[in-house]
Write a protein that holds these residues in place. Sequence first.
Motif, PDB file in Angstrom:
ATOM      1  N   LYS A   1       0.844  -1.194   0.000  1.00  0.00           N
ATOM      2  CA  LYS A   1       0.000   0.000   0.000  1.00  0.00           C
ATOM      3  C   LYS A   1       0.872   1.233   0.000  1.00  0.00           C
ATOM      4  O   LYS A   1       1.929   1.263   0.618  1.00  0.00           O
ATOM      5  N   ALA A   2       0.390   2.261  -0.682  1.00  0.00           N
ATOM      6  CA  ALA A   2       1.112   3.516  -0.664  1.00  0.00           C
ATOM      7  C   ALA A   2       0.951   4.144   0.713  1.00  0.00           C
ATOM      8  O   ALA A   2      -0.054   3.954   1.410  1.00  0.00           O
ATOM      9  N   GLY A   3       1.971   4.915   1.102  1.00  0.00           N
ATOM     10  CA  GLY A   3       1.930   5.557   2.401  1.00  0.00           C
ATOM     11  C   GLY A   3       1.138   6.847   2.375  1.00  0.00           C
ATOM     12  O   GLY A   3       0.486   7.182   1.384  1.00  0.00           O
ATOM     13  N   VAL A   4       1.229   7.582   3.453  1.00  0.00           N
ATOM     14  CA  VAL A   4       0.553   8.875   3.557  1.00  0.00           C
ATOM     15  C   VAL A   4       1.320   9.893   2.721  1.00  0.00           C
ATOM     16  O   VAL A   4       2.550   9.967   2.809  1.00  0.00           O
ATOM     17  N   THR A   5       0.612  10.621   1.912  1.00  0.00           N
ATOM     18  CA  THR A   5       1.269  11.648   1.104  1.00  0.00           C
ATOM     19  C   THR A   5       0.772  13.028   1.505  1.00  0.00           C
ATOM     20  O   THR A   5      -0.406  13.196   1.868  1.00  0.00           O
ATOM     21  N   GLN A   6       1.685  13.989   1.442  1.00  0.00           N
ATOM     22  CA  GLN A   6       1.350  15.367   1.784  1.00  0.00           C
ATOM     23  C   GLN A   6       1.861  16.303   0.710  1.00  0.00           C
ATOM     24  O   GLN A   6       2.963  16.126   0.198  1.00  0.00           O
ATOM     25  N   THR A   7       1.048  17.288   0.374  1.00  0.00           N
ATOM     26  CA  THR A   7       1.470  18.306  -0.585  1.00  0.00           C
ATOM     27  C   THR A   7       1.046  19.679  -0.102  1.00  0.00           C
ATOM     28  O   THR A   7       0.017  19.815   0.589  1.00  0.00           O
ATOM     29  N   PRO A   8       1.826  20.718  -0.414  1.00  0.00           N
ATOM     30  CA  PRO A   8       3.179  20.610  -0.968  1.00  0.00           C
ATOM     31  C   PRO A   8       4.175  20.198   0.103  1.00  0.00           C
ATOM     32  O   PRO A   8       3.795  20.093   1.269  1.00  0.00           O
ATOM     33  N   ARG A   9       5.385  19.948  -0.249  1.00  0.00           N
ATOM     34  CA  ARG A   9       6.383  19.577   0.736  1.00  0.00           C
ATOM     35  C   ARG A   9       6.997  20.808   1.397  1.00  0.00           C
ATOM     36  O   ARG A   9       7.396  20.746   2.562  1.00  0.00           O
ATOM     37  N   GLY A  28      -7.974   2.959   2.745  1.00  0.00           N
ATOM     38  CA  GLY A  28      -8.728   2.223   3.748  1.00  0.00           C
ATOM     39  C   GLY A  28      -8.748   2.897   5.111  1.00  0.00           C
ATOM     40  O   GLY A  28      -9.552   2.530   5.977  1.00  0.00           O
ATOM     41  N   HIS A  29      -7.870   3.863   5.306  1.00  0.00           N
ATOM     42  CA  HIS A  29      -7.854   4.591   6.579  1.00  0.00           C
ATOM     43  C   HIS A  29      -8.878   5.714   6.542  1.00  0.00           C
ATOM     44  O   HIS A  29      -8.912   6.504   5.604  1.00  0.00           O
ATOM     45  N   ARG A  30      -9.682   5.794   7.585  1.00  0.00           N
ATOM     46  CA  ARG A  30     -10.739   6.796   7.626  1.00  0.00           C
ATOM     47  C   ARG A  30     -10.420   7.964   8.546  1.00  0.00           C
ATOM     48  O   ARG A  30     -11.107   8.963   8.561  1.00  0.00           O
ATOM     49  N   SER A  31      -9.374   7.796   9.356  1.00  0.00           N
ATOM     50  CA  SER A  31      -9.008   8.855  10.301  1.00  0.00           C
ATOM     51  C   SER A  31      -7.754   9.574   9.814  1.00  0.00           C
ATOM     52  O   SER A  31      -6.774   8.939   9.437  1.00  0.00           O
ATOM     53  N   VAL A  32      -7.809  10.892   9.843  1.00  0.00           N
ATOM     54  CA  VAL A  32      -6.641  11.715   9.528  1.00  0.00           C
ATOM     55  C   VAL A  32      -6.442  12.705  10.666  1.00  0.00           C
ATOM     56  O   VAL A  32      -7.368  13.436  11.042  1.00  0.00           O
ATOM     57  N   SER A  33      -5.245  12.702  11.210  1.00  0.00           N
ATOM     58  CA  SER A  33      -4.897  13.635  12.284  1.00  0.00           C
ATOM     59  C   SER A  33      -3.797  14.560  11.793  1.00  0.00           C
ATOM     60  O   SER A  33      -2.963  14.171  10.984  1.00  0.00           O
ATOM     61  N   TRP A  34      -3.786  15.761  12.314  1.00  0.00           N
ATOM     62  CA  TRP A  34      -2.762  16.743  11.958  1.00  0.00           C
ATOM     63  C   TRP A  34      -1.965  17.130  13.194  1.00  0.00           C
ATOM     64  O   TRP A  34      -2.526  17.294  14.294  1.00  0.00           O
ATOM     65  N   TYR A  35      -0.665  17.284  13.013  1.00  0.00           N
ATOM     66  CA  TYR A  35       0.240  17.657  14.085  1.00  0.00           C
ATOM     67  C   TYR A  35       1.151  18.781  13.608  1.00  0.00           C
ATOM     68  O   TYR A  35       1.482  18.867  12.431  1.00  0.00           O
ATOM     69  N   GLN A  36       1.563  19.596  14.557  1.00  0.00           N
ATOM     70  CA  GLN A  36       2.558  20.631  14.300  1.00  0.00           C
ATOM     71  C   GLN A  36       3.841  20.257  15.019  1.00  0.00           C
ATOM     72  O   GLN A  36       3.803  19.868  16.193  1.00  0.00           O
ATOM     73  N   GLN A  37       4.960  20.322  14.326  1.00  0.00           N
ATOM     74  CA  GLN A  37       6.240  20.014  14.954  1.00  0.00           C
ATOM     75  C   GLN A  37       7.161  21.226  14.872  1.00  0.00           C
ATOM     76  O   GLN A  37       7.458  21.713  13.764  1.00  0.00           O
ATOM     77  N   ALA A  92      -1.234  12.284   9.853  1.00  0.00           N
ATOM     78  CA  ALA A  92      -1.129  10.866  10.147  1.00  0.00           C
ATOM     79  C   ALA A  92      -2.469  10.219   9.884  1.00  0.00           C
ATOM     80  O   ALA A  92      -3.515  10.803  10.168  1.00  0.00           O
ATOM     81  N   SER A  93      -2.441   9.012   9.349  1.00  0.00           N
ATOM     82  CA  SER A  93      -3.708   8.321   9.119  1.00  0.00           C
ATOM     83  C   SER A  93      -3.752   7.025   9.912  1.00  0.00           C
ATOM     84  O   SER A  93      -2.715   6.443  10.257  1.00  0.00           O
ATOM     85  N   SER A  94      -4.962   6.618  10.224  1.00  0.00           N
ATOM     86  CA  SER A  94      -5.166   5.365  10.947  1.00  0.00           C
ATOM     87  C   SER A  94      -6.547   4.827  10.593  1.00  0.00           C
ATOM     88  O   SER A  94      -7.353   5.517   9.970  1.00  0.00           O
ATOM     89  N   LEU A  95      -6.813   3.594  11.028  1.00  0.00           N
ATOM     90  CA  LEU A  95      -8.145   3.038  10.823  1.00  0.00           C
ATOM     91  C   LEU A  95      -9.174   3.807  11.639  1.00  0.00           C
ATOM     92  O   LEU A  95     -10.345   3.860  11.298  1.00  0.00           O
ATOM     93  N   GLY A  96      -8.705   4.358  12.780  1.00  0.00           N
ATOM     94  CA  GLY A  96      -9.595   5.162  13.599  1.00  0.00           C
ATOM     95  C   GLY A  96     -10.510   4.352  14.493  1.00  0.00           C
ATOM     96  O   GLY A  96     -11.445   4.885  15.072  1.00  0.00           O
ATOM     97  N   SER A  97     -10.219   3.066  14.647  1.00  0.00           N
ATOM     98  CA  SER A  97     -11.046   2.225  15.505  1.00  0.00           C
ATOM     99  C   SER A  97     -10.291   1.888  16.781  1.00  0.00           C
ATOM    100  O   SER A  97      -9.097   2.146  16.892  1.00  0.00           O
ATOM    101  N   THR A  98     -10.983   1.279  17.748  1.00  0.00           N
ATOM    102  CA  THR A  98     -10.336   0.926  19.009  1.00  0.00           C
ATOM    103  C   THR A  98      -9.174  -0.039  18.792  1.00  0.00           C
ATOM    104  O   THR A  98      -8.133   0.064  19.430  1.00  0.00           O
TER     105      THR A  98
END
Lengths: 114, 113
Positions: A1-9, A28-37, A92-98
Amino acid sequence: KAGVTQTPRYLIKTRGQQVTLSCSPISGHRSVSWYQQTPGQGLQFLFEYFSETQRNKGNFPGRFSGRQFSNSRSEMNVSTLELGDSALYLCASSLGSTSGRAQYFGPGTRLLVL
Amino acid sequence: QQQVKQSPQSLIVQKGGISIINCAYENTAFDYFPWYQQFPGKGPALLIAIRPDVSEKKEGRFTISFNKSAKQFSLHIMDSQPGDSATYFCAASRTGTASKLTFGTGTRLQVTL
């Protein structure tokens, strides 16, 4: 599976402008979270979207907003940019389930505000 | 309020040695503890994760040890290699806000020849 992609870089903006960042999750991942670093504050949670709804929110001002589309792709918007918004923005993406809590990060968008 | 404290801030280990990074948490509601590895210019990569019903989990050269009563968990990297040189982050989350990871401040690991 392809990984998480972000644009622009990479992005360079000036104070007062607004910016939109995009994130495509793992299929297939339904959850998307955003973080600041940032070097000073480390990794901080912005918000999470699941099935087009904001499910969790961190402690950031209302200038930071997001949305999620029916295909689970997500966008993050920052309005009225400030110098302190310069950071690496990660999604970041995840299935979003327990049972599916593992989050997989994209490479990030590096935003520089001048 | 920093809810996950990570130490040390930096670590130098010789090739073949054991790298140990420690984290302590305050919120007893946390029930999921992942570790991430980040190389410069890259996003964090999930290494291994543990839940509090298990005291230890091993995946290859990486082991998480978990002490629920002390509210501490640690990452052990066995047979450390120069390619392991990176920044490592511990994190925690709780059911209900499962996607909201609270991260430690990071440990910069350098593995020397």
